[in-house]
Design an enzyme around this catalytic site. Sequence first.
Site, PDB file in Angstrom:
ATOM      1  N   MET A   1       2.116 127.260  -2.544  1.00 49.09           N
ATOM      2  CA  MET A   1       3.117 128.009  -3.182  1.00 49.09           C
ATOM      3  C   MET A   1       4.267 127.466  -2.918  1.00 49.09           C
ATOM      4  O   MET A   1       5.711 127.808  -2.678  1.00 49.09           O
ATOM      5  CB  MET A   1       3.359 129.186  -2.008  1.00 49.09           C
ATOM      6  CG  MET A   1       2.300 130.195  -1.932  1.00 49.09           C
ATOM      7  SD  MET A   1       2.477 131.976  -1.261  1.00 49.09           S
ATOM      8  CE  MET A   1       2.894 131.335   0.488  1.00 49.09           C
TER       9      MET A   1
ATOM     10  N   ALA B   1       7.352 123.972  -2.421  1.00 54.73           N
ATOM     11  CA  ALA B   1       7.862 123.443  -1.087  1.00 54.73           C
ATOM     12  C   ALA B   1       6.789 122.494  -0.580  1.00 54.73           C
ATOM     13  O   ALA B   1       6.622 122.528   0.699  1.00 54.73           O
ATOM     14  CB  ALA B   1       8.138 124.504  -0.055  1.00 54.73           C
TER      15      ALA B   1
ATOM     16  N   HIS C   1       0.041 119.299   1.737  1.00 54.23           N
ATOM     17  CA  HIS C   1      -0.339 119.528   0.648  1.00 54.23           C
ATOM     18  C   HIS C   1      -0.961 118.305  -0.124  1.00 54.23           C
ATOM     19  O   HIS C   1      -2.082 118.214  -0.763  1.00 54.23           O
ATOM     20  CB  HIS C   1       0.857 120.084  -0.392  1.00 54.23           C
ATOM     21  CG  HIS C   1       1.297 121.304   0.175  1.00 54.23           C
ATOM     22  ND1 HIS C   1       2.612 121.255   0.605  1.00 54.23           N
ATOM     23  CD2 HIS C   1       0.793 122.618   0.009  1.00 54.23           C
ATOM     24  CE1 HIS C   1       2.732 122.718   1.041  1.00 54.23           C
ATOM     25  NE2 HIS C   1       1.775 123.269   0.482  1.00 54.23           N
TER      26      HIS C   1
ATOM     27  N   GLY D   1      -6.156 124.447   3.776  1.00 55.33           N
ATOM     28  CA  GLY D   1      -5.989 123.545   5.008  1.00 55.33           C
ATOM     29  C   GLY D   1      -6.294 124.324   6.005  1.00 55.33           C
ATOM     30  O   GLY D   1      -6.434 125.663   6.113  1.00 55.33           O
ATOM     31  N   GLU D   2      -6.635 123.433   7.023  1.00 54.37           N
ATOM     32  CA  GLU D   2      -7.356 123.795   8.373  1.00 54.37           C
ATOM     33  C   GLU D   2      -6.191 124.924   9.094  1.00 54.37           C
ATOM     34  O   GLU D   2      -6.387 125.705   9.771  1.00 54.37           O
ATOM     35  CB  GLU D   2      -7.612 123.009   9.227  1.00 54.37           C
ATOM     36  CG  GLU D   2      -8.299 123.595  10.488  1.00 54.37           C
ATOM     37  CD  GLU D   2      -9.087 122.298  11.351  1.00 54.37           C
ATOM     38  OE1 GLU D   2      -8.552 120.903  11.275  1.00 54.37           O
ATOM     39  OE2 GLU D   2      -9.840 122.353  12.121  1.00 54.37           O
ATOM     40  N   LYS D   3      -4.843 124.579   8.862  1.00 51.94           N
ATOM     41  CA  LYS D   3      -3.744 125.029   9.334  1.00 51.94           C
ATOM     42  C   LYS D   3      -3.983 126.651   9.230  1.00 51.94           C
ATOM     43  O   LYS D   3      -3.526 127.263  10.101  1.00 51.94           O
ATOM     44  CB  LYS D   3      -2.298 124.770   9.086  1.00 51.94           C
ATOM     45  CG  LYS D   3      -1.162 125.297   9.587  1.00 51.94           C
ATOM     46  CD  LYS D   3       0.037 125.091   8.685  1.00 51.94           C
ATOM     47  CE  LYS D   3       0.298 125.594   7.455  1.00 51.94           C
ATOM     48  NZ  LYS D   3       0.612 126.834   7.335  1.00 51.94           N
ATOM     49  N   ASP D   4      -4.371 127.105   7.932  1.00 53.63           N
ATOM     50  CA  ASP D   4      -4.628 128.298   7.890  1.00 53.63           C
ATOM     51  C   ASP D   4      -5.939 128.900   7.821  1.00 53.63           C
ATOM     52  O   ASP D   4      -6.615 128.830   6.890  1.00 53.63           O
ATOM     53  CB  ASP D   4      -3.967 128.941   6.379  1.00 53.63           C
ATOM     54  CG  ASP D   4      -2.582 128.560   6.256  1.00 53.63           C
ATOM     55  OD1 ASP D   4      -2.138 127.302   5.746  1.00 53.63           O
ATOM     56  OD2 ASP D   4      -1.671 129.318   6.576  1.00 53.63           O
TER      57      ASP D   4
ATOM     58  N   GLN E   1      -7.456 132.186   6.764  1.00 52.44           N
ATOM     59  CA  GLN E   1      -7.385 132.343   5.211  1.00 52.44           C
ATOM     60  C   GLN E   1      -8.494 131.545   4.661  1.00 52.44           C
ATOM     61  O   GLN E   1      -9.388 132.176   3.677  1.00 52.44           O
ATOM     62  CB  GLN E   1      -5.996 131.690   4.700  1.00 52.44           C
ATOM     63  CG  GLN E   1      -6.079 131.392   3.463  1.00 52.44           C
ATOM     64  CD  GLN E   1      -4.739 130.821   2.833  1.00 52.44           C
ATOM     65  OE1 GLN E   1      -3.866 131.787   2.366  1.00 52.44           O
ATOM     66  NE2 GLN E   1      -4.449 129.626   2.730  1.00 52.44           N
TER      67      GLN E   1
ATOM     68  N   LEU F   1       2.837 120.501   9.701  1.00 54.20           N
ATOM     69  CA  LEU F   1       3.757 120.625   8.862  1.00 54.20           C
ATOM     70  C   LEU F   1       3.574 121.998   8.178  1.00 54.20           C
ATOM     71  O   LEU F   1       2.362 122.424   7.943  1.00 54.20           O
ATOM     72  CB  LEU F   1       3.104 119.566   7.640  1.00 54.20           C
ATOM     73  CG  LEU F   1       3.368 118.042   8.202  1.00 54.20           C
ATOM     74  CD1 LEU F   1       3.227 116.850   7.031  1.00 54.20           C
ATOM     75  CD2 LEU F   1       4.689 117.865   9.050  1.00 54.20           C
TER      76      LEU F   1
HETATM   77  N1  ATP Z   1       0.022 121.000   7.453  1.00 56.16           N
HETATM   78  C1  ATP Z   1      -1.054 121.254   6.573  1.00 56.16           C
HETATM   79  N2  ATP Z   1      -2.261 120.426   6.696  1.00 56.16           N
HETATM   80  C2  ATP Z   1      -3.135 120.873   5.864  1.00 56.16           C
HETATM   81  N3  ATP Z   1      -3.136 121.633   5.031  1.00 56.16           N
HETATM   82  C3  ATP Z   1      -1.915 122.456   4.729  1.00 56.16           C
HETATM   83  C4  ATP Z   1      -0.841 122.294   5.763  1.00 56.16           C
HETATM   84  N4  ATP Z   1       0.136 123.104   5.420  1.00 56.16           N
HETATM   85  C5  ATP Z   1      -0.420 123.965   4.344  1.00 56.16           C
HETATM   86  N5  ATP Z   1      -1.319 123.520   4.090  1.00 56.16           N
HETATM   87  C6  ATP Z   1      -2.405 124.199   3.012  1.00 56.16           C
HETATM   88  O1  ATP Z   1      -1.797 123.956   1.793  1.00 56.16           O
HETATM   89  C7  ATP Z   1      -2.182 125.158   1.016  1.00 56.16           C
HETATM   90  C8  ATP Z   1      -1.029 126.013   0.383  1.00 56.16           C
HETATM   91  O2  ATP Z   1      -0.044 126.543   1.660  1.00 56.16           O
HETATM   92  P1  ATP Z   1       1.248 126.682   1.259  1.00 56.16           P
HETATM   93  O3  ATP Z   1       1.449 126.346  -0.058  1.00 56.16           O
HETATM   94  O4  ATP Z   1       1.572 128.349   1.920  1.00 56.16           O
HETATM   95  O5  ATP Z   1       2.111 125.843   2.316  1.00 56.16           O
HETATM   96  P2  ATP Z   1       2.277 126.038   3.981  1.00 56.16           P
HETATM   97  O6  ATP Z   1       2.874 124.860   4.435  1.00 56.16           O
HETATM   98  O7  ATP Z   1       1.081 126.806   4.556  1.00 56.16           O
HETATM   99  O8  ATP Z   1       3.445 127.049   4.037  1.00 56.16           O
HETATM  100  P3  ATP Z   1       3.849 128.109   4.981  1.00 56.16           P
HETATM  101  O9  ATP Z   1       2.622 128.045   6.109  1.00 56.16           O
HETATM  102  O10 ATP Z   1       5.002 128.075   5.477  1.00 56.16           O
HETATM  103  O11 ATP Z   1       3.399 129.316   4.116  1.00 56.16           O
HETATM  104  C9  ATP Z   1      -2.896 125.978   1.914  1.00 56.16           C
HETATM  105  O12 ATP Z   1      -4.314 125.931   1.700  1.00 56.16           O
HETATM  106  C10 ATP Z   1      -2.631 125.456   3.245  1.00 56.16           C
HETATM  107  O13 ATP Z   1      -3.487 125.814   4.257  1.00 56.16           O
HETATM  108  C1  PAF Z   2      -3.655 130.175  -1.019  1.00 55.11           C
HETATM  109  C2  PAF Z   2      -2.182 130.353  -1.308  1.00 55.11           C
HETATM  110  C3  PAF Z   2      -1.634 129.570  -2.206  1.00 55.11           C
HETATM  111  C4  PAF Z   2      -2.505 131.787  -2.014  1.00 55.11           C
HETATM  112  O1  PAF Z   2      -1.167 132.304  -2.598  1.00 55.11           O
HETATM  113  C5  PAF Z   2      -1.409 130.629  -0.069  1.00 55.11           C
HETATM  114  O2  PAF Z   2      -2.048 131.735   0.463  1.00 55.11           O
HETATM  115  C6  PAF Z   2      -1.210 129.480   0.617  1.00 55.11           C
HETATM  116  O3  PAF Z   2      -0.225 128.686   0.100  1.00 55.11           O
HETATM  117  O4  PAF Z   2      -1.958 129.171   1.673  1.00 55.11           O
HETATM  118  N1  BAL Z   3      -0.050 129.425   3.827  1.00 58.86           N
HETATM  119  C1  BAL Z   3       0.398 130.671   4.120  1.00 58.86           C
HETATM  120  C2  BAL Z   3       0.771 131.356   3.095  1.00 58.86           C
HETATM  121  C3  BAL Z   3       1.509 132.795   3.499  1.00 58.86           C
HETATM  122  O1  BAL Z   3       2.183 132.571   4.537  1.00 58.86           O
HETATM  123  O2  BAL Z   3       1.546 133.752   2.770  1.00 58.86           O
END
Ligand code: ATP
Ligand code: PAF
Ligand code: BAL
Length: 280
Positions: free
Chosen positions: A36, A38, A43, A152-155, A158, A188
């Site tokens: 998404m 930023a 990423h 990412g493992e952070k989510d 998901q 992050l």
């Molecule tokens: N710190 C991280 N380490 C590894 N993967 C990450 C990290 N942050 C985000 N991701 C992964 O990047 C992909 C896109 O996530 P997204 O664009 O929502 O960024 P985000 O950092 O998760 O933003 P937010 O959590 O604020 O929504 C997802 O698969 C997410 O799990």
């Molecule tokens: C996987 C994704 C890009 C779907 O909009 C979002 O949920 C995110 O950034 O984790």
């Molecule tokens: N990586 C998180 C996506 C969300 O918060 O919608």
Amino acid sequence: MFYLLIFLLQMKLIKIKTDLIKAIEFDKRLGFVPTMGALHEGHKALIKTSQKNCKKTLVSIFINPTQFNNKKDFKTYPKNLKKDLIYLKKLKVDYVYLPTVKQIYWKKNDKIKLNKLQNILCAKFRKGHFEGVLDVLDRFIELISPQKMFMGEKDFQQFFLVKNFIENKYNTKVYICKTIRNKNNLALSSRNSLLNKQSFAASEIITKKLLKLKKEITRNTKNYKKLIFILKKELFKNFDIKIEYLECRNTHNLSTNILNKPFKLFVAYYIDNVRLIDNF
Ligand SMILES: Nc1ncnc2c1ncn2[C@@H]1O[C@H](COP(=O)(O)OP(=O)(O)OP(=O)(O)O)[C@@H](O)[C@H]1O
Ligand SMILES: CC(C)(CO)[C@@H](O)C(=O)[O-]
Ligand code: BAL
């Protein structure tokens, strides 16, 4: 602007679905990293993993409205497309797909429903969130048919839901990448940029305490509920935060059966009106 355009033109920047289909039609070993925007080092880790494992890499930047259960969260979600595109160019990404909402939601798909057992953690507190995530990724995969997708493992929740859904429906394989953290172990996250200095520092201290809690629970799993209760009390006393959940779940099935099983400590909390999640 002209030079930026030229600079960016070498990287295949695609906005139109038909252009995307044409551009990738012969790319059989395509890696896909949905984002998404930023963008940050988290990423970058997904992109690097895709580049290591796939012939070409496609990154999407799409702030998916249907997965936001909170209008303010959607409105304030951090955006910086120009910076993102320069970041992706430096990473030598092959394709960047920037669809519009109309491009993605051009047709009605079957309604996606989670079952009762899945209504936990973020699904419980973000009504419709994962239905939105699964729907948008269903549409991306149908369009792109990548060999591999990286998340990412952070989510973790998901990833768990997406892997099951996508691998049951498509040939695409979904891979998890380790959470990238800053020097003080804060995960992050795009939303971190919304925190003021104090809240950012507080989140780092909270992360340190959660890492310690995970170690304590690993040593003394049968008392995990008591250990969580004690830390929750301490966090409420010392920080201006609202904890949505702080719980242990089995990593194979996200059940609460964690005794002698691999488990994670999951957390979601609001600080400075920003919702952060993590797992350890
Ligand atoms: N710190 C991280 N380490 C590894 N993967 C990450 C990290 N942050 C985000 N991701 C992964 O990047 C992909 C896109 O996530 P997204 O664009 O929502 O960024 P985000 O950092 O998760 O933003 P937010 O959590 O604020 O929504 C997802 O698969 C997410 O799990
Ligand atoms: C996987 C994704 C890009 C779907 O909009 C979002 O949920 C995110 O950034 O984790
Ligand atoms: N990586 C998180 C996506 C969300 O918060 O919608």
